[in-house]
Design a protein around this motif. Structure first.
Motif, PDB file in Angstrom:
ATOM      1  N   ALA A  56     -34.558  -0.538  31.950  1.00  0.00           N
ATOM      2  CA  ALA A  56     -32.799  -0.343  33.182  1.00  0.00           C
ATOM      3  C   ALA A  56     -32.058   0.464  33.552  1.00  0.00           C
ATOM      4  O   ALA A  56     -31.737   1.007  34.503  1.00  0.00           O
ATOM      5  CB  ALA A  56     -32.058  -1.148  32.283  1.00  0.00           C
ATOM      6  N   VAL A  57     -31.995   1.681  32.650  1.00  0.00           N
ATOM      7  CA  VAL A  57     -31.499   3.279  33.054  1.00  0.00           C
ATOM      8  C   VAL A  57     -32.927   2.869  34.065  1.00  0.00           C
ATOM      9  O   VAL A  57     -32.004   4.437  35.660  1.00  0.00           O
ATOM     10  CB  VAL A  57     -31.472   4.131  32.029  1.00  0.00           C
ATOM     11  N   ARG A  58     -33.804   3.331  34.303  1.00  0.00           N
ATOM     12  CA  ARG A  58     -34.800   3.858  35.782  1.00  0.00           C
ATOM     13  C   ARG A  58     -34.671   3.110  36.789  1.00  0.00           C
ATOM     14  O   ARG A  58     -34.087   3.307  37.468  1.00  0.00           O
ATOM     15  CB  ARG A  58     -35.817   3.773  34.857  1.00  0.00           C
TER      16      ARG A  58
ATOM     17  N   ASP B 141     -25.491   1.767  25.415  1.00  0.00           N
ATOM     18  CA  ASP B 141     -24.922   3.593  25.492  1.00  0.00           C
ATOM     19  C   ASP B 141     -25.960   4.233  27.087  1.00  0.00           C
ATOM     20  O   ASP B 141     -25.206   4.610  27.529  1.00  0.00           O
ATOM     21  CB  ASP B 141     -24.459   4.255  24.233  1.00  0.00           C
ATOM     22  N   PRO B 142     -26.957   4.753  26.547  1.00  0.00           N
ATOM     23  CA  PRO B 142     -28.032   5.249  28.403  1.00  0.00           C
ATOM     24  C   PRO B 142     -28.062   4.137  28.644  1.00  0.00           C
ATOM     25  O   PRO B 142     -27.361   4.802  30.208  1.00  0.00           O
ATOM     26  CB  PRO B 142     -29.289   4.408  27.448  1.00  0.00           C
ATOM     27  N   LEU B 143     -28.063   3.063  29.150  1.00  0.00           N
ATOM     28  CA  LEU B 143     -27.469   2.162  30.286  1.00  0.00           C
ATOM     29  C   LEU B 143     -25.837   2.714  31.246  1.00  0.00           C
ATOM     30  O   LEU B 143     -25.876   3.075  32.157  1.00  0.00           O
ATOM     31  CB  LEU B 143     -27.297   0.821  30.351  1.00  0.00           C
ATOM     32  N   TRP B 144     -24.825   2.581  29.780  1.00  0.00           N
ATOM     33  CA  TRP B 144     -23.318   2.909  30.700  1.00  0.00           C
ATOM     34  C   TRP B 144     -23.047   4.062  30.632  1.00  0.00           C
ATOM     35  O   TRP B 144     -22.653   4.470  31.581  1.00  0.00           O
ATOM     36  CB  TRP B 144     -22.248   2.823  29.422  1.00  0.00           C
ATOM     37  N   ALA B 145     -24.122   5.005  29.970  1.00  0.00           N
ATOM     38  CA  ALA B 145     -24.126   6.535  30.397  1.00  0.00           C
ATOM     39  C   ALA B 145     -24.354   7.056  31.406  1.00  0.00           C
ATOM     40  O   ALA B 145     -24.116   7.736  32.385  1.00  0.00           O
ATOM     41  CB  ALA B 145     -24.939   7.517  29.507  1.00  0.00           C
ATOM     42  N   VAL B 146     -25.697   6.538  31.892  1.00  0.00           N
ATOM     43  CA  VAL B 146     -26.311   6.568  33.747  1.00  0.00           C
ATOM     44  C   VAL B 146     -24.931   5.737  34.452  1.00  0.00           C
ATOM     45  O   VAL B 146     -25.294   6.354  35.703  1.00  0.00           O
ATOM     46  CB  VAL B 146     -27.225   5.628  33.473  1.00  0.00           C
TER      47      VAL B 146
END
Length: 414
Positions: A147-149, A183-188
């Motif tokens: 998702a982040v990518r 959290d990695p999704l919210w961060a990006v």
């Protein structure tokens, strides 16, 4: 953003940006946007797929992908720009992706390929009308790193509408949205300034096919969509990522003041109990931050108030003038097209011009990064006049199907 946009009535006309529209490719037109490795699987899937949605089979279905028709109809309706959510069926999905958030392990690779194909198509579709479409990218939550990518790729491709956050309905097997796994999704999203959009209807569990299921769906669906607000507040997402922005779209707006009051009540009650270690409720306040949910609403949240109803406008100051973004829901039957001017009159007649200007376009321009210098020039030609919108609507337009024109408890007696 601290207040509504100033001076937002250009040449006596409002610059109207719809914060809720829908689009997608015709089924077979997604094929070029898939990797070659998926072409055979797509051909097999498309050959047997039966579209379950009448509006996508009608002769008006091309409103979803016909760029020229879409621009002409929106301009005729007084709208100069739009935030574009998905509508048609992406490859390898059984139904609209809003209703299919959690594929099985076997489906996962193809479902991801289908959503990426939609995102690529949408970037090209938005490029056909530079500065006038903010496309919302689709993701899955099963693999947060993927998702982040995709967030980074979609942002680089020019999709300025942010992401569509899938729901986590009961039975989905996904971690709840309050989980730190996201959290990695919210961060990006915070890093890139990407809005996180949670659309109504995207978090409801299956209810079966009995006749009452549709009525139960209408009662429950917005509540399931509202859950994203308290999950992110209580889960600490805004505390850990202050730049994160959440947009709750097509869920109404009148619910916000009482729900914020309820969330603040529980926050105060549970944090007080946490401080009193002998309280039986102390364990329920574990992990809660020091800030009340209403504070996060003021700093991090917005509402895509599609076809805002007359009874909601008096609540605008409690919701926040700078939080409200009107939407037409084009091309859906419940949307205001081709009667958006009347819909705006029904909701906003008699209100101060600067407040109307913020709610119908100024706020969306800030959240989604529209260039108002460009849009104001178009609005000077096609936008509804301030005088027109100030005139109260005395009866609904003939043939209108949008709930904004309905009578009853949430409507008005025309």
């Amino acid at each position: 953003m601290t207040g509504p946009r100033d001076g937002a009535v250009t040449a006596g006309r409002y610059t109207v940006i719809s914060a809720d529209c829908h689009a997608g490719a015709d089924l077979l037109d997604y094929r070029p946007y898939l990797a070659r490795a998926h072409h055979d699987a797509f051909d097999a899937w498309a050959a047997t797929y039966v579209n379950p949605y009448e509006d996508l089979l009608a002769d008006t279905a091309d409103r979803n992908w016909n760029s020229d028709r879409r621009l002409a109809e929106l301009e005729a309706d007084g709208i100069v720009a739009e935030v574009v959510f998905p509508n048609t069926i992406p490859p390898f999905f059984p139904s609209a992706s809003l209703l299919a958030p959690a594929p099985t392990r076997e489906e996962f690779t193809l479902r991801w390929a289908g959503l990426r194909a939609h995102n690529r198509w949408l970037a090209d579709f938005c490029a056909l009308a530079p500065g006038r479409r903010a496309g919302v990218a689709q993701i899955l939550l099963n693999d947060v790193d993927e998702a982040v990518r995709e967030v980074r790729r979609a942002h680089a491709a020019g999709l300025t509408g942010g992401i569509l956050l899938p729901g986590t309905p009961p039975g989905s097997s996904l971690p709840e949205l309050h989980s730190t796994v996201y959290d990695p999704l919210w961060a990006v999203c915070a890093e890139l300034g990407v809005p996180v959009n949670h659309h109504g209807g995207s978090a409801s569990p299956p209810l079966g096919h009995e006749p009452a299921a549709r009525a139960v769906f209408m009662v429950e669906t917005t509540w399931f969509s509202h859950r994203a607000l308290w999950h992110l507040c209580f889960g600490g997402a805004f505390q850990r990522h202050p730049g994160l922005r959440l947009v709750l779209t097509e869920q109404g707006a009148g619910w916000i003041p009482p729900v914020l009051a309820t969330l603040d009540y529980y926050h105060a009650r549970l944090t007080t109990s946490r401080a009193q270690l002998d309280s039986a409720e102390a364990k329920f306040g574990a992990g809660l931050g020091v800030r009340a949910p209403s504070a996060y609403w003021r700093e991090n949240c917005f509402v895509g108030a599609s076809f805002m109803r007359p009874h909601e406008a008096p609540l605008r100051h409690r919701i926040g003038i700078d939080k409200i973004m009107w939407g037409s829901d084009y091309p859906h039957d419940e949307g205001t097209y081709p009667h958006s001017r009347e819909g705006l009159r029904a909701a906003y007649a008699g209100l101060p011009r600067e407040e109307v200007a913020a709610m119908v376009g100024g706020n969306a321009a800030v959240v989604y990064g529209f260039d108002l210098r460009l849009l104001d020039r178009i609005a000077a030609r096609v936008g509804p006049t301030a005088t027109e919108i100030a005139e109260p609507l005395t009866e609904p337009p003939a043939g209108a199907t949008s709930p904004v024109f309905a009578t009853g408890a949430a409507g008005r007696a025309w």
